[in-house]
Design a protein around this motif. Structure first.
Motif, PDB file in Angstrom:
ATOM      1  N   MET A   1     -28.906  16.634 -79.107  1.00 49.43           N
ATOM      2  CA  MET A   1     -29.289  15.228 -79.209  1.00 49.43           C
ATOM      3  C   MET A   1     -30.202  14.877 -78.029  1.00 49.43           C
ATOM      4  SD  MET A   1     -26.663  11.941 -79.476  1.00 49.43           S
ATOM      5  CE  MET A   1     -25.204  12.960 -79.382  1.00 49.43           C
ATOM      6  N   ASN A   3     -31.803  12.474 -75.213  1.00 50.80           N
ATOM      7  CA  ASN A   3     -31.133  11.437 -74.437  1.00 50.80           C
ATOM      8  C   ASN A   3     -31.725  10.058 -74.768  1.00 50.80           C
ATOM      9  OD1 ASN A   3     -29.176  10.561 -72.725  1.00 50.80           O
ATOM     10  ND2 ASN A   3     -30.396  10.816 -70.873  1.00 50.80           N
ATOM     11  N   LEU A  34     -24.488   9.308 -85.080  1.00 48.19           N
ATOM     12  CA  LEU A  34     -24.412  10.343 -84.037  1.00 48.19           C
ATOM     13  C   LEU A  34     -24.645  11.738 -84.615  1.00 48.19           C
ATOM     14  CD1 LEU A  34     -21.582   8.932 -81.721  1.00 48.19           C
ATOM     15  CD2 LEU A  34     -24.056   8.797 -81.420  1.00 48.19           C
ATOM     16  N   PRO A  35     -24.012  12.110 -85.756  1.00 44.32           N
ATOM     17  CA  PRO A  35     -24.343  13.428 -86.333  1.00 44.32           C
ATOM     18  C   PRO A  35     -25.836  13.561 -86.671  1.00 44.32           C
ATOM     19  CG  PRO A  35     -22.298  12.625 -87.273  1.00 44.32           C
ATOM     20  CD  PRO A  35     -22.861  11.504 -86.440  1.00 44.32           C
ATOM     21  N   LYS A  38     -27.624  14.294 -83.503  1.00 40.71           N
ATOM     22  CA  LYS A  38     -27.414  15.684 -83.063  1.00 40.71           C
ATOM     23  C   LYS A  38     -28.369  16.625 -83.784  1.00 40.71           C
ATOM     24  CE  LYS A  38     -22.437  15.389 -82.142  1.00 40.71           C
ATOM     25  NZ  LYS A  38     -21.129  15.913 -82.576  1.00 40.71           N
TER      26      LYS A  38
END
Lengths: 262, 163
Positions: A1, A3, A34-35, A38
Protein backbone atom coordinates in the motif's frame (compact mmCIF):
# COMPACT_ATOMS: atom_id res chain seq x y z
CA UNK A 1 0.00 0.00 0.00
CA UNK A 2 1.34 3.47 -0.88
CA UNK A 3 1.58 5.80 2.09
CA UNK A 4 -0.94 8.59 2.73
CA UNK A 5 -1.81 11.16 5.36
CA UNK A 6 -4.40 10.01 7.88
CA UNK A 7 -6.97 12.34 9.43
CA UNK A 8 -9.67 11.41 11.93
CA UNK A 9 -12.10 14.29 12.50
CA UNK A 10 -14.58 14.27 15.39
CA UNK A 11 -17.37 16.12 13.60
CA UNK A 12 -19.08 15.95 10.21
CA UNK A 13 -18.18 19.58 9.43
CA UNK A 14 -14.50 18.87 9.96
CA UNK A 15 -14.76 15.78 7.75
CA UNK A 16 -16.45 17.70 4.94
CA UNK A 17 -13.78 20.40 5.14
CA UNK A 18 -10.98 17.82 5.08
CA UNK A 19 -12.54 16.07 2.08
CA UNK A 20 -12.26 19.31 0.15
CA UNK A 21 -8.49 18.85 0.12
CA UNK A 22 -6.63 17.53 -2.88
CA UNK A 23 -6.64 13.74 -3.41
CA UNK A 24 -8.68 13.09 -0.24
CA UNK A 25 -10.99 10.10 0.21
CA UNK A 26 -13.30 9.10 3.04
CA UNK A 27 -12.58 5.90 4.99
CA UNK A 28 -15.32 4.11 6.87
CA UNK A 29 -14.78 0.52 8.10
CA UNK A 30 -12.14 -0.03 5.45
CA UNK A 31 -13.04 -3.64 4.75
CA UNK A 32 -13.10 -2.98 1.00
CA UNK A 33 -11.02 0.18 0.63
CA UNK A 34 -7.96 -1.07 2.54
CA UNK A 35 -7.69 -4.35 0.56
CA UNK A 36 -8.03 -2.38 -2.70
CA UNK A 37 -5.27 -0.02 -1.54
CA UNK A 38 -3.03 -2.98 -0.71
CA UNK A 39 -3.48 -4.12 -4.28
CA UNK A 40 -2.62 -0.58 -5.39
CA UNK A 41 -5.95 -0.32 -7.19
CA UNK A 42 -6.51 2.84 -5.18
CA UNK A 43 -3.95 5.28 -3.77
CA UNK A 44 -5.46 8.37 -2.11
CA UNK A 45 -3.14 11.06 -0.80
CA UNK A 46 -5.25 11.65 2.31
CA UNK A 47 -7.68 9.32 4.08
CA UNK A 48 -10.41 10.92 6.18
CA UNK A 49 -11.66 8.40 8.75
CA UNK A 50 -15.38 8.76 9.47
CA UNK A 51 -15.47 6.31 12.36
CA UNK A 52 -14.70 8.90 15.02
CA UNK A 53 -17.88 10.89 14.32
CA UNK A 54 -20.44 9.89 16.93
CA UNK A 55 -23.34 11.49 15.02
CA UNK A 56 -22.88 8.95 12.20
CA UNK A 57 -23.50 5.93 14.43
CA UNK A 58 -26.58 4.21 15.78
CA UNK A 59 -29.92 2.63 14.91
CA UNK A 60 -33.19 4.33 15.82
CA UNK A 61 -36.86 3.95 14.95
CA UNK A 62 -38.77 7.09 13.90
CA UNK A 63 -42.42 6.15 13.38
CA UNK A 64 -42.29 3.26 10.89
CA UNK A 65 -38.90 4.29 9.53
CA UNK A 66 -35.67 2.74 10.70
CA UNK A 67 -32.84 5.27 10.60
CA UNK A 68 -29.33 3.83 10.55
CA UNK A 69 -26.26 6.03 10.94
CA UNK A 70 -23.85 5.61 8.03
CA UNK A 71 -20.88 4.56 10.18
CA UNK A 72 -22.86 1.86 12.02
CA UNK A 73 -21.10 -1.52 11.69
CA UNK A 74 -22.97 -4.50 10.24
CA UNK A 75 -22.78 -6.35 13.58
CA UNK A 76 -24.66 -3.53 15.33
CA UNK A 77 -27.39 -3.47 12.65
CA UNK A 78 -27.68 -7.27 12.91
CA UNK A 79 -28.45 -6.93 16.62
CA UNK A 80 -30.31 -3.64 16.95
CA UNK A 81 -32.56 -3.93 13.88
CA UNK A 82 -33.56 -7.52 14.65
CA UNK A 83 -36.86 -6.83 16.39
CA UNK A 84 -38.06 -4.05 14.06
CA UNK A 85 -36.82 -5.15 10.64
CA UNK A 86 -35.63 -8.76 10.88
CA UNK A 87 -34.93 -9.20 7.14
CA UNK A 88 -32.53 -6.25 7.17
CA UNK A 89 -30.89 -7.46 10.39
CA UNK A 90 -30.43 -10.94 8.90
CA UNK A 91 -28.85 -9.45 5.78
CA UNK A 92 -26.42 -7.42 7.90
CA UNK A 93 -25.61 -10.52 9.95
CA UNK A 94 -24.75 -12.47 6.80
CA UNK A 95 -22.17 -10.08 5.36
CA UNK A 96 -18.59 -11.37 5.41
CA UNK A 97 -17.70 -12.96 8.75
CA UNK A 98 -17.96 -11.77 12.39
CA UNK A 99 -14.68 -9.83 12.37
CA UNK A 100 -15.56 -8.09 9.10
CA UNK A 101 -19.03 -7.24 10.45
CA UNK A 102 -17.43 -5.52 13.46
CA UNK A 103 -15.68 -3.04 11.13
CA UNK A 104 -17.60 -2.76 7.87
CA UNK A 105 -20.34 -0.12 7.76
CA UNK A 106 -23.60 0.42 5.89
CA UNK A 107 -22.50 3.79 4.52
CA UNK A 108 -19.25 2.38 3.20
CA UNK A 109 -21.04 -0.50 1.50
CA UNK A 110 -23.61 1.76 -0.18
CA UNK A 111 -21.05 4.32 -1.30
CA UNK A 112 -18.90 1.58 -2.83
CA UNK A 113 -21.89 -0.05 -4.62
CA UNK A 114 -20.12 -3.32 -5.32
CA UNK A 115 -22.29 -5.16 -7.88
CA UNK A 116 -22.36 -8.22 -5.60
CA UNK A 117 -22.77 -6.51 -2.22
CA UNK A 118 -25.78 -7.19 0.01
CA UNK A 119 -26.69 -3.74 1.37
CA UNK A 120 -27.49 -2.14 -2.02
CA UNK A 121 -30.19 -4.81 -2.46
CA UNK A 122 -31.68 -3.93 0.93
CA UNK A 123 -31.68 -0.21 0.20
CA UNK A 124 -33.20 -0.57 -3.27
CA UNK A 125 -35.59 -3.34 -2.19
CA UNK A 126 -36.84 -1.23 0.71
CA UNK A 127 -37.11 2.01 -1.24
CA UNK A 128 -34.75 3.51 1.30
CA UNK A 129 -33.58 7.12 1.36
CA UNK A 130 -29.86 7.82 1.46
CA UNK A 131 -29.17 10.93 3.54
CA UNK A 132 -25.97 12.88 2.90
CA UNK A 133 -24.46 16.04 4.33
CA UNK A 134 -26.20 18.05 1.60
CA UNK A 135 -29.41 16.24 0.51
CA UNK A 136 -31.63 13.17 0.56
CA UNK A 137 -31.41 10.72 -2.37
CA UNK A 138 -34.01 8.02 -3.11
CA UNK A 139 -32.44 4.59 -3.54
CA UNK A 140 -34.03 4.46 -7.01
CA UNK A 141 -31.80 7.40 -8.00
CA UNK A 142 -28.74 6.52 -5.92
CA UNK A 143 -27.30 3.42 -7.62
CA UNK A 144 -26.18 4.52 -11.08
CA UNK A 145 -23.97 1.63 -12.20
CA UNK A 146 -21.32 -0.86 -11.15
CA UNK A 147 -19.31 0.83 -8.36
CA UNK A 148 -21.07 4.09 -9.26
CA UNK A 149 -23.52 6.19 -7.27
CA UNK A 150 -25.14 9.60 -7.39
CA UNK A 151 -22.74 10.86 -4.70
CA UNK A 152 -20.79 13.98 -5.66
CA UNK A 153 -17.11 14.44 -4.90
CA UNK A 154 -16.75 15.23 -1.21
CA UNK A 155 -20.34 14.26 -0.36
CA UNK A 156 -20.70 12.01 2.71
CA UNK A 157 -23.54 9.61 3.49
CA UNK A 158 -24.73 10.39 7.01
CA UNK A 159 -27.67 7.99 7.44
CA UNK A 160 -30.00 5.62 5.63
CA UNK A 161 -33.77 5.68 6.20
CA UNK A 162 -35.55 2.35 5.71
CA UNK A 163 -39.36 2.27 5.64
CA UNK A 164 -40.29 -0.89 7.58
CA UNK A 165 -42.25 -3.31 5.34
CA UNK A 166 -45.11 -5.63 6.23
CA UNK A 167 -42.82 -8.53 5.38
CA UNK A 168 -39.50 -9.03 3.67
CA UNK A 169 -36.66 -11.47 3.12
CA UNK A 170 -33.23 -11.54 1.53
CA UNK A 171 -31.85 -14.73 0.09
CA UNK A 172 -28.38 -14.92 -1.38
CA UNK A 173 -26.67 -17.76 -3.14
CA UNK A 174 -23.39 -17.29 -1.34
CA UNK A 175 -20.04 -17.23 -3.03
CA UNK A 176 -18.37 -19.61 -0.57
CA UNK A 177 -14.97 -17.92 -0.38
CA UNK A 178 -15.90 -14.23 -0.24
CA UNK A 179 -19.46 -14.61 1.12
CA UNK A 180 -20.57 -11.97 -1.32
CA UNK A 181 -23.80 -12.78 -3.12
CA UNK A 182 -23.15 -14.84 -6.25
CA UNK A 183 -26.70 -13.67 -6.82
CA UNK A 184 -29.14 -12.41 -4.20
CA UNK A 185 -32.77 -11.28 -4.13
CA UNK A 186 -34.33 -8.83 -1.68
CA UNK A 187 -38.13 -8.93 -1.61
CA UNK A 188 -40.18 -6.49 0.52
CA UNK A 189 -43.97 -6.16 0.70
CA UNK A 190 -45.32 -2.71 1.54
CA UNK A 191 -48.88 -1.51 1.77
CA UNK A 192 -48.45 0.28 -1.58
CA UNK A 193 -46.71 -2.57 -3.36
CA UNK A 194 -43.94 -5.14 -3.54
CA UNK A 195 -40.32 -4.29 -4.35
CA UNK A 196 -37.78 -6.79 -5.68
CA UNK A 197 -34.08 -5.89 -5.85
CA UNK A 198 -31.43 -8.17 -7.36
CA UNK A 199 -27.72 -8.02 -6.55
CA UNK A 200 -24.78 -10.04 -7.86
CA UNK A 201 -26.24 -10.44 -11.32
CA UNK A 202 -26.29 -7.43 -13.62
CA UNK A 203 -23.26 -5.72 -15.12
CA UNK A 204 -25.07 -2.50 -14.21
CA UNK A 205 -25.09 -3.38 -10.49
CA UNK A 206 -28.15 -3.75 -8.28
CA UNK A 207 -31.50 -3.41 -10.10
CA UNK A 208 -35.26 -3.76 -9.57
CA UNK A 209 -37.01 -6.66 -11.27
CA UNK A 210 -40.23 -4.90 -12.16
CA UNK A 211 -41.95 -7.88 -13.86
CA UNK A 212 -41.54 -9.88 -10.65
CA UNK A 213 -42.90 -6.94 -8.62
CA UNK A 214 -46.04 -6.78 -10.82
CA UNK A 215 -46.60 -10.53 -10.47
CA UNK A 216 -46.14 -10.37 -6.69
CA UNK A 217 -48.51 -7.42 -6.44
CA UNK A 218 -51.21 -9.68 -7.89
CA UNK A 219 -50.31 -12.59 -5.61
CA UNK A 220 -47.51 -12.63 -3.05
CA UNK A 221 -46.60 -16.28 -3.63
CA UNK A 222 -43.63 -18.06 -5.14
CA UNK A 223 -46.01 -19.60 -7.71
CA UNK A 224 -46.87 -16.13 -9.00
CA UNK A 225 -43.33 -15.99 -10.38
CA UNK A 226 -43.66 -19.19 -12.42
CA UNK A 227 -42.66 -18.61 -16.03
CA UNK A 228 -40.90 -15.32 -15.29
CA UNK A 229 -37.24 -15.10 -16.20
CA UNK A 230 -34.56 -12.54 -16.94
CA UNK A 231 -32.37 -12.59 -20.05
CA UNK A 232 -28.71 -13.61 -19.74
CA UNK A 233 -27.75 -10.57 -21.77
CA UNK A 234 -26.15 -7.94 -19.54
CA UNK A 235 -25.52 -10.34 -16.67
CA UNK A 236 -22.04 -10.71 -15.15
CA UNK A 237 -20.00 -13.75 -16.04
CA UNK A 238 -16.89 -15.07 -14.27
CA UNK A 239 -15.37 -18.35 -13.16
CA UNK A 240 -18.08 -18.72 -10.50
CA UNK A 241 -21.04 -18.44 -12.84
CA UNK A 242 -21.96 -17.66 -16.42
CA UNK A 243 -24.43 -14.90 -17.33
CA UNK A 244 -27.08 -17.56 -18.06
CA UNK A 245 -26.48 -19.18 -14.66
CA UNK A 246 -26.86 -15.84 -12.88
CA UNK A 247 -30.03 -15.03 -14.83
CA UNK A 248 -31.44 -18.38 -13.72
CA UNK A 249 -30.41 -17.73 -10.10
CA UNK A 250 -32.31 -14.41 -10.10
CA UNK A 251 -35.61 -16.25 -10.46
CA UNK A 252 -34.63 -19.03 -8.06
CA UNK A 253 -33.51 -16.66 -5.32
CA UNK A 254 -36.55 -14.40 -5.76
CA UNK A 255 -38.90 -17.37 -5.36
CA UNK A 256 -36.99 -18.50 -2.27
CA UNK A 257 -37.11 -14.99 -0.82
CA UNK A 258 -40.88 -14.79 -1.31
CA UNK A 259 -41.30 -18.15 0.41
CA UNK A 260 -39.01 -17.07 3.26
CA UNK A 261 -40.92 -13.80 3.71
CA UNK A 262 -44.06 -15.92 4.23
CA UNK B 1 5.04 9.34 11.54
CA UNK B 2 2.45 9.76 14.24
CA UNK B 3 2.55 8.52 17.81
CA UNK B 4 -0.06 5.83 18.48
CA UNK B 5 -0.89 4.73 22.01
CA UNK B 6 -2.94 1.63 22.74
CA UNK B 7 -3.85 -0.22 25.89
CA UNK B 8 -2.59 -3.67 24.93
CA UNK B 9 -3.53 -6.54 27.21
CA UNK B 10 -4.08 -4.03 29.99
CA UNK B 11 -0.80 -2.13 29.54
CA UNK B 12 -0.37 1.25 27.89
CA UNK B 13 2.02 0.91 24.92
CA UNK B 14 3.12 3.48 22.36
CA UNK B 15 4.90 3.49 19.05
CA UNK B 16 5.22 5.33 15.75
CA UNK B 17 2.91 4.66 12.81
CA UNK B 18 2.66 5.90 9.23
CA UNK B 19 -0.75 6.49 7.71
CA UNK B 20 -0.59 3.10 6.02
CA UNK B 21 0.68 1.15 9.05
CA UNK B 22 -1.73 -1.71 9.70
CA UNK B 23 -2.67 -2.63 13.25
CA UNK B 24 -1.06 -6.06 12.81
CA UNK B 25 2.22 -4.50 11.64
CA UNK B 26 2.14 -2.06 14.54
CA UNK B 27 1.60 -4.87 17.06
CA UNK B 28 4.29 -7.11 15.59
CA UNK B 29 6.98 -4.71 14.43
CA UNK B 30 6.56 -1.67 16.66
CA UNK B 31 5.41 -3.28 19.91
CA UNK B 32 7.17 -6.62 19.41
CA UNK B 33 4.04 -8.70 19.97
CA UNK B 34 4.56 -11.38 17.32
CA UNK B 35 1.89 -13.77 18.54
CA UNK B 36 -0.63 -12.21 16.14
CA UNK B 37 0.06 -13.69 12.71
CA UNK B 38 -0.23 -12.41 9.15
CA UNK B 39 -1.61 -15.21 7.02
CA UNK B 40 -3.23 -13.98 3.85
CA UNK B 41 -3.01 -10.19 4.32
CA UNK B 42 -6.37 -9.97 2.49
CA UNK B 43 -8.80 -10.31 5.45
CA UNK B 44 -9.80 -13.82 4.43
CA UNK B 45 -7.89 -16.14 6.76
CA UNK B 46 -8.35 -14.71 10.25
CA UNK B 47 -4.84 -15.48 11.58
CA UNK B 48 -4.56 -11.79 12.56
CA UNK B 49 -7.76 -11.56 14.63
CA UNK B 50 -7.41 -9.43 17.79
CA UNK B 51 -10.01 -7.69 19.95
CA UNK B 52 -10.37 -3.92 19.66
CA UNK B 53 -12.51 -2.49 22.46
CA UNK B 54 -13.84 -6.00 23.00
CA UNK B 55 -14.75 -6.75 19.38
CA UNK B 56 -12.96 -9.26 17.15
CA UNK B 57 -11.40 -7.58 14.11
CA UNK B 58 -8.96 -8.58 11.40
CA UNK B 59 -5.92 -6.50 12.33
CA UNK B 60 -4.51 -6.73 8.79
CA UNK B 61 -7.45 -4.61 7.62
CA UNK B 62 -7.44 -1.92 10.32
CA UNK B 63 -5.14 1.10 10.33
CA UNK B 64 -3.10 1.57 13.50
CA UNK B 65 -3.86 5.31 13.58
CA UNK B 66 -7.59 4.63 13.21
CA UNK B 67 -7.67 2.78 16.56
CA UNK B 68 -5.36 5.19 18.41
CA UNK B 69 -6.39 5.16 22.08
CA UNK B 70 -8.28 1.86 21.85
CA UNK B 71 -8.02 -1.13 24.14
CA UNK B 72 -6.57 -4.11 22.28
CA UNK B 73 -6.37 -7.74 23.39
CA UNK B 74 -3.98 -10.06 21.56
CA UNK B 75 -3.13 -13.73 21.97
CA UNK B 76 -0.40 -12.66 24.45
CA UNK B 77 -3.21 -11.45 26.72
CA UNK B 78 -5.10 -14.74 26.77
CA UNK B 79 -2.96 -16.59 29.31
CA UNK B 80 -3.77 -16.54 33.00
CA UNK B 81 -1.90 -14.12 35.28
CA UNK B 82 0.44 -16.87 36.50
CA UNK B 83 1.45 -17.62 32.91
CA UNK B 84 -0.55 -20.84 32.59
CA UNK B 85 -2.75 -21.28 29.52
CA UNK B 86 -6.15 -19.60 29.53
CA UNK B 87 -9.34 -21.66 29.26
CA UNK B 88 -9.62 -21.46 25.46
CA UNK B 89 -5.90 -22.05 24.93
CA UNK B 90 -5.92 -25.06 27.26
CA UNK B 91 -8.93 -26.51 25.46
CA UNK B 92 -7.14 -26.22 22.10
CA UNK B 93 -4.20 -28.14 23.59
CA UNK B 94 -6.37 -30.77 25.27
CA UNK B 95 -8.42 -31.48 22.14
CA UNK B 96 -5.69 -31.21 19.50
CA UNK B 97 -7.23 -28.07 18.07
CA UNK B 98 -4.03 -27.26 16.24
CA UNK B 99 -1.34 -28.92 14.21
CA UNK B 100 1.07 -26.39 12.70
CA UNK B 101 -0.35 -23.66 14.93
CA UNK B 102 -0.20 -20.82 12.45
CA UNK B 103 -3.93 -20.07 12.52
CA UNK B 104 -4.22 -20.71 16.26
CA UNK B 105 -3.82 -17.14 17.58
CA UNK B 106 -6.71 -16.01 15.38
CA UNK B 107 -8.76 -19.11 16.15
CA UNK B 108 -8.35 -18.54 19.89
CA UNK B 109 -9.25 -14.85 19.63
CA UNK B 110 -12.33 -15.53 17.50
CA UNK B 111 -13.39 -18.35 19.81
CA UNK B 112 -13.01 -16.10 22.85
CA UNK B 113 -15.13 -13.43 21.11
CA UNK B 114 -17.81 -16.02 20.37
CA UNK B 115 -17.88 -17.26 23.96
CA UNK B 116 -18.14 -13.68 25.25
CA UNK B 117 -21.26 -13.17 23.08
CA UNK B 118 -22.68 -16.66 23.40
CA UNK B 119 -21.33 -18.61 26.40
CA UNK B 120 -22.94 -21.95 25.38
CA UNK B 121 -22.82 -22.12 21.58
CA UNK B 122 -24.01 -25.15 19.65
CA UNK B 123 -21.69 -26.99 17.28
CA UNK B 124 -23.43 -25.30 14.33
CA UNK B 125 -23.05 -21.85 15.91
CA UNK B 126 -19.34 -22.48 16.47
CA UNK B 127 -18.79 -23.57 12.86
CA UNK B 128 -20.72 -20.57 11.59
CA UNK B 129 -18.89 -18.08 13.82
CA UNK B 130 -15.46 -19.39 12.81
CA UNK B 131 -16.14 -19.12 9.08
CA UNK B 132 -13.72 -16.19 8.84
CA UNK B 133 -10.87 -18.25 10.27
CA UNK B 134 -9.13 -20.67 7.94
CA UNK B 135 -7.12 -23.69 9.13
CA UNK B 136 -5.33 -25.83 6.56
CA UNK B 137 -4.31 -28.63 8.96
CA UNK B 138 -7.02 -29.81 11.28
CA UNK B 139 -10.18 -30.09 9.22
CA UNK B 140 -11.75 -27.92 11.96
CA UNK B 141 -13.30 -30.84 13.86
CA UNK B 142 -10.98 -30.62 16.83
CA UNK B 143 -11.14 -26.83 16.86
CA UNK B 144 -14.91 -27.03 17.20
CA UNK B 145 -14.47 -29.62 19.90
CA UNK B 146 -12.02 -27.37 21.76
CA UNK B 147 -14.45 -24.45 21.69
CA UNK B 148 -17.29 -26.66 22.94
CA UNK B 149 -15.01 -27.87 25.75
CA UNK B 150 -13.93 -24.33 26.60
CA UNK B 151 -17.60 -23.43 27.02
CA UNK B 152 -17.94 -26.22 29.58
CA UNK B 153 -20.12 -28.41 27.37
CA UNK B 154 -19.94 -32.14 26.76
CA UNK B 155 -17.87 -32.94 23.68
CA UNK B 156 -18.47 -36.71 23.58
CA UNK B 157 -21.35 -36.34 21.12
CA UNK B 158 -18.92 -34.94 18.54
CA UNK B 159 -17.14 -38.27 18.30
CA UNK B 160 -13.48 -38.84 17.71
CA UNK B 161 -11.66 -37.30 14.78
CA UNK B 162 -8.23 -38.50 13.75
CA UNK B 163 -6.06 -37.58 16.69
Amino acid sequence: MYNFDFVKPATLDEAVAALGGEDAQPLSGGQTLLPSMKQRLNAPGVLISLTGIAALKGVKLEGRTLVIGAATPHAVVATEAASVYPALAALAGGIGDPAVRNRGTIGGSLANNDPSACYPAAALGSGATIVTNTREIAADDFFTGMFETALEQGEIITAVKFPVPEKAAYLKFQQPASRFALTGAYVAKYQDGVRVAITGASEGGVFRWTEAEEALNRSFTAEALNGLSLPAEGMMGDLHGTPAYRAHLCAVMTRRAVTAAG
Amino acid sequence: MTKVTLTVNGRSMSGEAEGRTLLVSFLREELGLTGTHVGCDTSQCGACVVHVDGKAVKSCTVLAQDVNGASVTTIEGMANEDGSLGVVQQAFQDHHGLQCGFCTPGMVMSSAALLAENPKPTEAEIRHYLEGNICRCTGYHNIVKAVLAASGQDVSALGVAAE
